[in-house]
Design an enzyme around this catalytic site. Structure first.
Site, PDB file in Angstrom:
ATOM      1  N   LYS A  71       0.767  -0.621   0.070  1.00 12.98           N
ATOM      2  CA  LYS A  71      -0.015   0.057   0.405  1.00 12.98           C
ATOM      3  C   LYS A  71       0.629   1.163  -0.352  1.00 12.98           C
ATOM      4  O   LYS A  71       2.521   1.341   0.238  1.00 12.98           O
ATOM      5  CB  LYS A  71      -0.740   0.109   1.113  1.00 12.98           C
ATOM      6  CG  LYS A  71      -0.224  -0.218   2.312  1.00 12.98           C
ATOM      7  CD  LYS A  71      -1.235   0.236   3.960  1.00 12.98           C
ATOM      8  CE  LYS A  71      -0.418   0.294   4.583  1.00 12.98           C
ATOM      9  NZ  LYS A  71      -1.317   0.073   6.346  1.00 12.98           N
TER      10      LYS A  71
ATOM     11  N   ARG B  96      -9.876   1.278  15.915  1.00 12.59           N
ATOM     12  CA  ARG B  96      -9.885   1.541  14.571  1.00 12.59           C
ATOM     13  C   ARG B  96     -11.479   1.235  13.743  1.00 12.59           C
ATOM     14  O   ARG B  96     -12.726   2.274  14.272  1.00 12.59           O
ATOM     15  CB  ARG B  96      -8.806   2.015  13.515  1.00 12.59           C
ATOM     16  CG  ARG B  96      -7.638   2.194  14.002  1.00 12.59           C
ATOM     17  CD  ARG B  96      -6.301   3.017  13.333  1.00 12.59           C
ATOM     18  NE  ARG B  96      -5.823   1.492  12.554  1.00 12.59           N
ATOM     19  CZ  ARG B  96      -4.609   1.700  12.164  1.00 12.59           C
ATOM     20  NH1 ARG B  96      -3.594   2.776  11.821  1.00 12.59           N
ATOM     21  NH2 ARG B  96      -4.438   0.186  11.300  1.00 12.59           N
TER      22      ARG B  96
ATOM     23  N   HIS C  24      -5.541  -6.194  14.061  1.00 12.46           N
ATOM     24  CA  HIS C  24      -4.246  -5.505  13.797  1.00 12.46           C
ATOM     25  C   HIS C  24      -3.978  -5.328  15.128  1.00 12.46           C
ATOM     26  O   HIS C  24      -4.881  -4.750  16.129  1.00 12.46           O
ATOM     27  CB  HIS C  24      -5.348  -4.380  13.420  1.00 12.46           C
ATOM     28  CG  HIS C  24      -3.618  -3.743  12.124  1.00 12.46           C
ATOM     29  ND1 HIS C  24      -4.427  -2.968  11.294  1.00 12.46           N
ATOM     30  CD2 HIS C  24      -2.638  -2.904  13.060  1.00 12.46           C
ATOM     31  CE1 HIS C  24      -3.025  -2.431  11.199  1.00 12.46           C
ATOM     32  NE2 HIS C  24      -1.766  -1.914  11.880  1.00 12.46           N
TER      33      HIS C  24
ATOM     34  N   ARG D 282       1.478 -10.659   7.869  1.00 12.78           N
ATOM     35  CA  ARG D 282       1.861  -9.262   7.544  1.00 12.78           C
ATOM     36  C   ARG D 282       2.530  -8.883   7.919  1.00 12.78           C
ATOM     37  O   ARG D 282       3.318  -8.322   8.394  1.00 12.78           O
ATOM     38  CB  ARG D 282       0.432  -8.466   7.467  1.00 12.78           C
ATOM     39  CG  ARG D 282      -1.274  -9.173   7.068  1.00 12.78           C
ATOM     40  CD  ARG D 282      -1.971  -7.959   7.195  1.00 12.78           C
ATOM     41  NE  ARG D 282      -2.355  -7.492   8.752  1.00 12.78           N
ATOM     42  CZ  ARG D 282      -2.913  -7.805  10.004  1.00 12.78           C
ATOM     43  NH1 ARG D 282      -3.612  -8.583   9.646  1.00 12.78           N
ATOM     44  NH2 ARG D 282      -3.085  -7.162  11.087  1.00 12.78           N
TER      45      ARG D 282
ATOM     46  N   TYR E 117      12.656  32.249   1.989  1.00 13.93           N
ATOM     47  CA  TYR E 117      12.088  33.103   2.564  1.00 13.93           C
ATOM     48  C   TYR E 117      11.920  33.393   3.566  1.00 13.93           C
ATOM     49  O   TYR E 117      12.942  32.599   5.037  1.00 13.93           O
ATOM     50  CB  TYR E 117      10.916  31.851   2.721  1.00 13.93           C
ATOM     51  CG  TYR E 117       9.855  31.460   1.282  1.00 13.93           C
ATOM     52  CD1 TYR E 117       9.336  32.461  -0.025  1.00 13.93           C
ATOM     53  CD2 TYR E 117      10.220  30.445   0.390  1.00 13.93           C
ATOM     54  CE1 TYR E 117       9.951  32.770  -1.354  1.00 13.93           C
ATOM     55  CE2 TYR E 117       9.535  30.052  -0.352  1.00 13.93           C
ATOM     56  CZ  TYR E 117       9.932  31.217  -2.054  1.00 13.93           C
ATOM     57  OH  TYR E 117       8.930  31.488  -2.844  1.00 13.93           O
TER      58      TYR E 117
ATOM     59  N   CYS F 201      11.957  24.814   1.248  1.00 15.22           N
ATOM     60  CA  CYS F 201      10.770  25.867  -0.162  1.00 15.22           C
ATOM     61  C   CYS F 201       9.815  24.574  -0.363  1.00 15.22           C
ATOM     62  O   CYS F 201      10.213  23.166  -0.780  1.00 15.22           O
ATOM     63  CB  CYS F 201      11.577  26.103  -1.302  1.00 15.22           C
ATOM     64  SG  CYS F 201      12.938  28.178  -0.528  1.00 15.22           S
ATOM     65  N   MET F 202       9.576  24.803  -1.956  1.00 18.07           N
ATOM     66  CA  MET F 202       8.300  23.910  -2.823  1.00 18.07           C
ATOM     67  C   MET F 202       8.691  23.088  -3.008  1.00 18.07           C
ATOM     68  O   MET F 202       9.110  21.434  -3.610  1.00 18.07           O
ATOM     69  CB  MET F 202       7.038  24.520  -3.490  1.00 18.07           C
ATOM     70  CG  MET F 202       6.022  23.632  -3.901  1.00 18.07           C
ATOM     71  SD  MET F 202       5.251  24.253  -5.220  1.00 18.07           S
ATOM     72  CE  MET F 202       4.204  25.133  -3.838  1.00 18.07           C
ATOM     73  N   ASP F 203      10.357  23.549  -4.380  1.00 19.01           N
ATOM     74  CA  ASP F 203      11.134  22.776  -5.067  1.00 19.01           C
ATOM     75  C   ASP F 203      12.105  22.902  -4.438  1.00 19.01           C
ATOM     76  O   ASP F 203      13.165  22.081  -5.914  1.00 19.01           O
ATOM     77  CB  ASP F 203      10.287  22.544  -6.834  1.00 19.01           C
ATOM     78  CG  ASP F 203       9.242  23.237  -6.452  1.00 19.01           C
ATOM     79  OD1 ASP F 203       8.578  22.189  -6.881  1.00 19.01           O
ATOM     80  OD2 ASP F 203       9.127  24.396  -7.319  1.00 19.01           O
TER      81      ASP F 203
END
Length: 876
Positions: free
Chosen positions: A537, A640, A670, A727, A769, A818-820
């Site tokens: 997953k 859960r 679980h 698992r 920034y 930063c973002m990139d």
């Protein structure tokens, strides 16, 4: 030409006995097969049923037989699936140890070779030294060498089996051991005449009582009566002293004036990443100057081994320099990459000999993706064969691995493959010669006139890489799985660059060999009969769902598990056939689940009723869908999802009422804290509750089903609760969840990026920034990296909380992520340059330690890596 080894020779050679003779009494053994999934041409194949802690080759005899294999070596008293009657026309020899039989076959084969055989061992650098020695000796010899790092009790005999008196003038094999007693077996197989000892390090220390014992064991490789000379670095005092104490014919070299060394080297940095070497034979011998095309210490050390060999062999200094200048970095791994137009690339562009081609084709054949399998292949070098004999062997490999398109590049392969046209349909249809039906490459070598065109294989021929690139349209390879396999001089990396999907320079490298190692580690913890479900997953914890799932299918995992239906559907569309559990099924996807044979986790009455209702929908007639079984989720303390104990009577009645159209495959729970000893009492209470609840449901169903509760930590800490299936999750990916596996697991993923630019910030300047990054009172060198939070690099690493490795040294984060992109301080790393690689996590920066810096867990760092980051999958 030496006479072939006949199957009838095996009982005497292997100290075994004949269980059943083959239909062809004079059947010759031409190649060895250990894995039914990697079958090549079946004619002359001998399947040896090896046994291991988690593997029994006898289980796969039917698969090998179905592929046309008719010669087998099995263990005494082994249970043969179906009995001998299930294998008409096949020959069986029973032996005390199939592994011992494999090694005895290789040793007997080695004795037929009268030429020199070299062996390389040590703790580090074996494969690179072996490959570079092959490059340096290549102008003088036709070399048979170990493919990649085939240096184990199994890899060595497979490598030596390829040695041919008719084709080779020299053998070159590496040998690795992990415990006492192993080297004597490898020495009996290789029987070296010369050798190299690389280094004595800490690898595999656990298998020996001391470093001295490990060294003594490694040196056993060189004790044979035919052994003439051992090359080694005399600066390693324990090695120097052990060689002398054992009376081995040593040839030591030194960089630090070690006593008794035959060669003395002085090294110094040269320009442009090179190293200057001054060599002198003995204290007052002749001197010669050389330049190595490397600057890093490991490469210099490895190259000096090869330089010592050439000097000892009397090669002229000018010729030595010419060969040293042509040394190439060793790409020991096959890389798997996403291509353009939904194609998929297997990049193996370092060398191209027959052994390496067979391994690469096996990797291509394992790919489950739909669509054509294409091989882009250069002239095959270093084989010891020429013309029709060589390319008949190449042709024999293609159908065995499902190749449907061949792009041949190079003057020799174009001429020969165009002439031979691969496979004779006439041979396959000739009922008068049934022995030809299995496509015998030896026959084709001897009778090339029999070969005719096979219209099922698409073939293209180009005289050079440049000619191919001049007409290349990547769209012509859409939806194909492509193996790019070429000798270094053909520059096939240009083909890979043209076909590869273009993404930025940040790369997540996923080591499939490490993943396979971790899988086997956990498999060895399981009781016989316990099944293994593996979690893929969340994009396989960031590693890449298809590639991980494909390896798991090849490694015969029993189940896969994903979080959502679309993850399972993608795996089905990519050709994955294993059972797949969907842990969070949505009601609107129930029809798709059944259509794609996905098994939902049912955790509430609402979900169960919705699933039942989906069977009654107008578009859900029973003949339209496969009735995928379900897994019942029980809540024993996680709080859960799942049915509670009070729900069990009603749940059992409902399942019994709808048993005909609602098959139950498993019951699961679980565990909340299996990794924490402080909560072991709670975990045991969960397991006890699960036992009660699952038992009541099985009683209601009237039959047993798969019960599974343990996760990665639970597998190790609660082995008594393995039940029918476990698992495996984060442990597969190299993260120790139990506290018991820190030294056993191998890290699977490494995240790397590149330096885009380096600037010098004057004292008092700020960066990024919010002006959060300050240079302080002194000038600082700041490198900008091509990774940011959009790539999954957590913002919490900013302002010095995190660091990357540049040239193996830590570079702390400066300012905000930063973002990139982000910025790091490389003031104390003067060698750092734009374009250099920065390690974000991987060797030297383990995930758990990195996660602890920002108060999170390794799971989060792995799963956060964005899908826009290019994944490169590597395997030996």
């Amino acid at each position: 030409m030496l006479p072939p080894l006949l199957f009838t020779d095996l009982p005497a050679l292997l100290s075994g006995h004949l269980l059943q003779g083959p239909a062809a009494p004079a059947a010759a053994v031409r190649h060895l097969l250990l894995d039914s999934r990697r079958a090549g041409p079946p004619a002359g194949a001998l399947f040896i049923a090896l046994r291991g802690p988690s593997h029994d080759g006898h289980r796969y005899l039917p698969q090998a037989y179905a592929q046309g294999v008719r010669l087998f070596v099995v263990a005494e008293n082994a249970a043969l699936p179906g009995g001998l009657a299930a294998y008409p026309g096949a020959g069986f020899v029973a032996v005390a140890s199939p592994l011992g039989a494999l090694q005895a076959l290789a040793a007997a084969h080695r004795r037929q070779f009268a030429g020199p055989v070299w062996a390389v061992t040590g703790s580090n650098g074996k494969t690179i030294v072996k490959e570079w020695l092959a490059q340096l000796l290549g102008p003088d010899e036709v070399i048979c060498r170990s493919p990649r790092s085939y240096n184990s009790q199994v890899g060595v005999p497979l490598s030596v089996w390829e040695l041919s008196p008719e084709r080779h003038t020299l053998g070159l094999f590496e040998a690795g051991i992990s415990e006492a007693g192993e080297m004597a077996k490898l020495a009996a197989i290789i029987q070296p005449t010369e050798g190299i000892f690389t280094t004595l390090g800490t690898a595999h220390d656990a298998g020996f009582a001391s470093a001295a014992e490990k060294l003594r064991e490694k040196l056993r490789l060189f004790e044979g009566p035919r052994f003439r000379r051992l090359y080694y670095c005399a600066d390693q005092a324990p090695v120097r002293e052990a060689v002398a104490a054992l009376g081995l014919p040593g040839f030591g070299w030194t960089r630090h004036d070690a006593p008794g060394a035959a060669l003395r080297f002085r090294v110094a940095p040269a320009d442009a990443g090179r190293t200057a070497v001054k060599a002198r034979a003995g204290a007052l011998g002749p001197r010669a100057d050389f330049v190595l095309p490397f600057a890093d210490e490991p490469s210099v050390e490895n190259a000096l081994h090869g330089l010592a060999v050439l000097l000892a062999r009397g090669v002229a200094p000018a010729e030595i320099q010419r060969r040293l200048a042509r040394l190439q970095p060793v790409a020991m791994r096959l890389e798997m990459k996403q291509g353009r137009h939904d194609s998929y690339l297997l990049d193996d562009t370092y060398n191209n000999d027959l052994a390496g081609l067979a391994l690469a084709l096996a990797a291509l054949g394992r790919q489950a993706r739909p669509g054509r399998r294409t091989l882009i292949l250069s002239d095959v070098l270093e084989s010891g064969l020429t013309g029709p004999a060589l390319y008949a062997r190449v042709g024999a490999l293609l159908p065995a691995h499902g190749v449907t398109r061949l792009v041949a590049i190079g003057p020799e392969i174009s001429a020969e493959m165009n002439k031979l046209k691969i496979i004779s349909e006439e041979l396959k249809a000739d009922d008068a010669q049934p022995e030809l039906l299995a496509f015998n490459p030896q026959l084709l070598t001897e009778n090339p006139q029999l070969i005719t065109h096979n219209p099922k294989l698409i073939t293209e021929f180009y005289p050079s890489t440049e000619a191919f690139l001049a007409q290349l349209n990547p769209a012509d390879f859409a939806h194909e799985t492509i193996l790019v396999k070429g000798a270094r001089r053909f520059g096939f990396e240009r083909i890979v660059a043209a076909l590869q999907a273009q993404q930025h320079g940040t790369v997540l490298e996923v080591n499939l060999d490490a993943l396979g190692h971790n899988l086997q580690h956990f498999r060895q913890q399981l009781r016989p009969g316990t099944k293994l479900m593996v979690m893929v997953k969340a994009f396989a914890y960031g590693a890449g769902s298809y590639e991980v799932a494909s390896l798991l299918e090849f490694q015969r995992a029993d189940y896969l598990a994903v979080a959502y239906a679309d993850e399972g559907i993608a795996l089905r569309e990519a050709g994955i056939g294993l059972p797949i559990l969907v842990m969070n099924p949505a009601p609107d996807a129930f029809a798709l689940l059944r259509r794609h044979r996905l098994e939902p986790e049912i955790y509430s009455f609402e979900i169960l009723e919705a699933y039942l209702a989906a069977f009654e929908a107008p578009d859900s007639s029973t003949h339209s869908f496969t009735n995928s079984p379900i897994h019942i989720k029980l809540d024993t303390g996680m709080r859960r999802l799942g049915f509670e104990e009070a729900d069990v009577p009603a749940l059992g009645a409902l399942l019994r009422q709808h048993a005909a159209r609602l098959p139950v495959a498993g019951i699961m729970t679980h565990l909340a804290a299996a990794d924490d000893p402080a909560h072991d009492d709670f975990t045991r209470a969960q397991l006890a509750a699960f036992g009660r609840m699952a038992g009541a449901l099985e009683e209601a169903l009237g039959h047993p089903v798969l019960k599974h509760a343990l996760n990665s930590a639970g597998i190790r800490r609660f082995p008594e609760a393995q039940l029918d299936m476990v698992r495996l999750g984060i442990g597969l990916y190299g993260v120790d969840a139990s506290g018991l596996d820190a030294n056993a697991l191998r890290p699977v993923s490494a995240l790397r990026t590149t330096i885009s630019q380096i600037k010098t910030l004057p004292a008092g300047a700020t960066v990024g920034y919010g002006r959060r990054g300050a240079a302080g009172a002194l000038d600082r060198r700041i490198a900008t990296l091509a990774i940011g939070y959009a790539d999954g690099y957590d913002r919490r690493f900013g302002n010095g909380a995190g660091a990357v490795l540049v040239h193996g040294r830590p570079a702390p984060l400066v300012g905000a992520v930063c973002m990139d992109m982000c910025m790091v301080d490389v003031t104390d790393i003067p060698a750092a340059r734009a374009g250099d690689v920065a390690v974000v996590f991987g060797e030297g920066l383990p995930l758990p330690a990195l996660a602890a810096r920002i108060g999170t867990i390794a799971y989060e760092l792995l799963t956060n890596v964005s899908e826009r980051v290019k994944r490169v999958f590597v395997s030996e």
